[in-house]
Scaffold this active site. Structure first.
Site, short mmCIF file in Angstrom:
data_model
loop_
_atom_site.label_atom_id
_atom_site.label_comp_id
_atom_site.label_asym_id
_atom_site.label_seq_id
_atom_site.Cartn_x
_atom_site.Cartn_y
_atom_site.Cartn_z
N ARG A 1 0.85 -1.17 0.62
CA ARG A 1 -0.28 0.36 -0.06
C ARG A 1 0.96 1.42 -0.03
O ARG A 1 0.17 2.44 -0.34
CB ARG A 1 -0.96 -0.12 1.68
N THR A 2 1.69 1.48 0.64
CA THR A 2 2.86 2.77 0.68
C THR A 2 3.40 2.56 -0.09
O THR A 2 3.87 4.26 -0.36
CB THR A 2 3.26 2.19 2.44
N LYS B 1 24.72 -9.87 1.07
CA LYS B 1 25.85 -9.50 -0.82
C LYS B 1 26.93 -8.71 0.66
O LYS B 1 28.00 -8.67 0.06
CB LYS B 1 25.74 -8.95 -1.99
N ARG C 1 11.68 2.96 3.27
CA ARG C 1 11.19 1.75 4.12
C ARG C 1 12.15 1.19 4.92
O ARG C 1 12.81 0.43 3.77
CB ARG C 1 9.59 1.51 3.48
N HIS D 1 6.07 6.98 11.14
CA HIS D 1 4.84 6.22 10.20
C HIS D 1 4.68 7.84 9.74
O HIS D 1 3.41 8.09 9.88
CB HIS D 1 4.96 5.32 10.35
#
Lengths: 312, 425
Positions: A58-59, A86, A108, A136
């Site tokens: 969604r975000t 890695k 995020r 958030h």
């Protein structure tokens, strides 16, 4: 009035006038999404990197649509765990991103503070799209916009936030932001999910869900994650639903014109009964619509939009 | 080579506090007099004018990580020894969490040989309690003692199995090895990156409650009581641990304990802005804890200051807070911070030197002091010298200090180990 900082990292670093500016700008952005041609040239030639270190549908979609409606070039990157293995560090990632000269990085990340780390090391604006259990801000702002849309104001409202407060960046950002705007926040949930010292953010902790809901103008339910059982913070979902879930009887404790929110994704039947989630008080889908508008406003403002004398 | 230190205030806690001259010859303290007139036969005698300076027994750090073997990019025994000497230390105890772990006489021997090569500080290796620090099988304490280990610890990790800890205490006592407890309940600490409380909640970081330490401190004191063995509690950070140690001592249990300078000066607010140089284990606690630690150091409940010198390179620190390594440097700031405690009225200078030299020696079973015939391990302190902490001029290979930019007053200006000058400031 432009924004004070180049980045949007958390609600604590936004002032009341800045929050009002963002919400007002988002109001005017909302209309763009209703047009047949949903695109304006405001951010033409700007590059927005959507860097999602943690899964999100969604975000990410919301930021991507927001960037495209403003004509920015947006590129979504998902760092799978394998690229972390890695051995590329966030510091190297920051240097590499910087070398490609983006204008905005939307980040995020599973670790609290990662956007702060990135923001202090690159020239581009960083917008925090959720970091760990810390913040958030775009979610809090879209929640505030949605509340304002339905209630006409934020000041003086009683907002109940119910669920796993410990693991919720949404609860933290809403508590900080709404408190700043003069709302009264009451938190409820199992004591195992209530973090120490949360009152220092300006919230009151209720003894039980009923107390939190009584006379509430707004109810925000938080998603419960089944994995929590492993850390012993909850017993069964059934018991959670009975004691802490939102059902019609509990909704009746709130004000007559209460609105019900949820940051999604919803577990119907666990933290919120299906008939409540889909019922008349629910403004959950308005939140999603407003998400695009708020993110358009954020992208626009961090890139200098809204300055006096700006011709856009 | 002989050294004559003239006119210093001689502070030997519990024995002496007066002005005088100290002659060092042949590695030992040869004379302690009001005014020493040196005979002509002492060739190459270096005379050090020490008016206004303080001479103390050499400082001893019970708890350092020199990272060698295995993580030489952070510190080596040589660079750590230089940092120790520059901080006024003449002896250190190195923790076993190297790679490979010091659970084998060959590793102990390697550490000792590297330390001898550096020749700047006495290094007393602490060996592991369990093979590979895994908490499953006892290490051969007898072999390690023979190889030169002074004690055992799984430092960096707790011994979660209480039965193993009990047996380690009994078994070590038989060999005269000290047991150092890293007291941490891993289940209670799980997911934590800093002290549990309002700051962690605001920052969205997992919290480590005080009880993660104090329940294990209480357990190990109970086990010391059960076995009649002695136990030394490392890096005490909470007021509840202090209370448990105080009670243990009152009951006559053979428990000793150390704390670190950062617990005496910093609280969890130092972590704000996700400062990884304020991340350590145990974490920085509340102001209440800091006050209790200060009080306990003053009244002797906490016997010693040990730095928990834990070098990490920028690779381990310039990362997301949750992923950052635990630990900070200590050797080059410990004495100046201790002197700050004296100026703040928390401790007398005698007590500070007792906690940094005399008590550590007692815990290790070593003889120390400014007395004729003893090995010449001494530290000369300029109590007035003001300086700003700058990690980039540290002797350590690493730079991870939360005290960067602090203005401190007083530091070592000359360190003598075994009659040789190991540092000159």
């Amino acid at each position: 009035m432009p924004l004070e900082n180049k980045d949007i990292l958390d609600m604590a670093s936004l002032s009341v006038p800045e929050i009002n500016l963002i919400l007002d700008t988002a109001e005017s952005m909302r209309e763009i999404s209703e047009r047949p041609i949903k695109k304006v040239p405001a951010l033409r030639g700007k590059t927005v990197v959507l860097f999602f270190y943690e899964p999100s549908t969604r975000t990410r979609l919301s930021f991507d649509i927001a960037a495209k409606r403003l004509s920015a070039d947006s590129i979504a990157l998902t760092a799978s765990m394998s690229s972390l293995e890695k051995g590329e560090t966030l510091l190297d990632t920051a240097k590499n991103i910087e070398a490609m000269r983006p204008d905005v990085v939307v980040l995020r990340h599973a670790y609290s503070g990662a956007p702060h780390f990135l923001a202090s090391r690159i020239k581009a604006s960083v917008i925090n799209a959720g970091d760990g259990t810390h913040a958030h801000p775009s979610q809090a702002l879209l929640d505030m916009l949605t509340i304002r849309q339905h209630k006409g104001r934020l000041e003086g409202l009683k907002v109940a936030i119910v669920g796993d407060i410990t693991h919720s960046r949404v609860a933290r950002s809403n508590t900080v932001g709404l408190t700043k705007m003069g709302a009264q926040i009451v938190l409820a949930g199992p004591p195992t999910m209530m973090p120490k010292g949360i009152e220092t953010l300006g919230a009151r902790v209720a003894r039980n869900v009923e107390e939190a809901l009584s006379d509430a103008d707004v109810i925000m339910m938080l998603r419960i994650q089944k994995e929590r059982q492993k850390r012993f913070t909850m017993a069964s979902e059934r018991e959670y639903s009975r004691h802490f879930g939102l059902n019609r009887q509990r909704v009746a404790l709130a004000k007559k014109d209460v609105v019900i929110m949820h940051p999604g994704p919803i577990n119907r039947g666990i933290e919120i009964a299906a008939d409540v989630a889909d019922g008349p008080y629910s403004i959950i889908l308005d939140q999603v619509t407003n998400g695009v508008a708020v993110r358009m406003a954020l992208l626009y403002l961090v890139l200098g939009g809204g300055r006096h004398g700006d011709s856009d | 080579m002989a050294i004559l230190i003239r006119g210093a205030r001689l502070i030997d806690p519990g024995r002496m506090d007066r002005t005088g001259d100290v002659l060092i010859d042949n590695g030992r303290i040869a004379a302690v007099q009001d005014a020493y007139t040196h005979p002509a036969h002492l060739e190459g005698l270096e005379v050090i004018a020490a008016d206004g300076l303080w001479l103390t027994p050499g400082l001893i750090d019970l708890h350092v990580h020199f990272r060698e073997p295995g993580q030489e990019h952070k510190e080596t025994i040589h660079s750590g020894s230089r940092a120790a000497a520059a901080g006024g230390f003449t002896a250190v105890c190195t923790m076993p969490n190297t790679n490979p772990v010091n659970d084998d006489p060959a590793v102990t021997a390697l550490i000792l040989s590297k330390a001898k090569e550096a020749g700047l500080v006495r290094v007393y290796p602490v060996a592991a309690i369990s093979k590979g620090l895994k908490g499953e099988q006892l290490v051969d304490f007898g072999e390690l003692k023979t190889a030169g280990a002074i004690g055992v610890s799984d430092d960096g990790r707790p011994v979660m199995n209480s039965q193993l800890m009990r047996r380690a205490l009994e078994y070590a006592a038989g060999f005269g090895l000290m047991v150092i407890s890293h007291s941490e309940d891993l289940d209670l600490a799980e997911g934590g990156a800093m002290n549990e409380g309002a700051v962690a909640t605001r920052m969205g970081l997992g919290g480590i409650p005080n009880a993660a330490e104090s329940v294990m401190v209480a357990r190990d004191i109970a086990l010391a009581g059960l076995t009649g063995a002695s136990v030394h509690i490392a890096h005490v950070s909470t007021r509840e641990s202090v209370a448990a140690i105080r009670r243990g001592k009152e009951e006559g249990i053979a428990v000793t304990a150390e704390t670190a300078p950062h617990y005496l000066f910093l609280t969890d607010t130092a972590v704000e802005d996700y400062n990884t140089n304020a991340k350590m284990n145990p974490p920085l606690r509340s102001n209440q804890d800091r006050e209790a630690i200060r009080q306990a150091l003053a009244d002797g409940t906490l016997d010693a200051i040990a730095t928990d010198h834990a070098p990490h390179s920028i690779m381990e620190k310039e990362v997301e807070f949750d992923r950052a390594a635990n630990g900070i440097l200590g050797l080059e700031t410990s004495l100046p911070l201790g002197l700050k405690l004296v100026r703040e009225g928390v401790l007398s200078i005698e007590t500070l030197i007792e906690r940094m030299a005399t008590a550590p020696a007692r815990i290790l079973g070593l003889e120390t002091g400014i007395r004729v015939g003893l090995p010449a391990d001494v530290t000369l302190i300029d109590p007035k010298k003001e300086f700003t902490v700058q990690a980039d001029i540290f002797h350590s290979k690493s730079r991870n200090t939360p005290f960067e930019g602090w203005t401190l007053q007083g530091r070592a200006v000359l360190t003598v180990m075994g009659g040789r000058i190991t540092y000159r400031g």
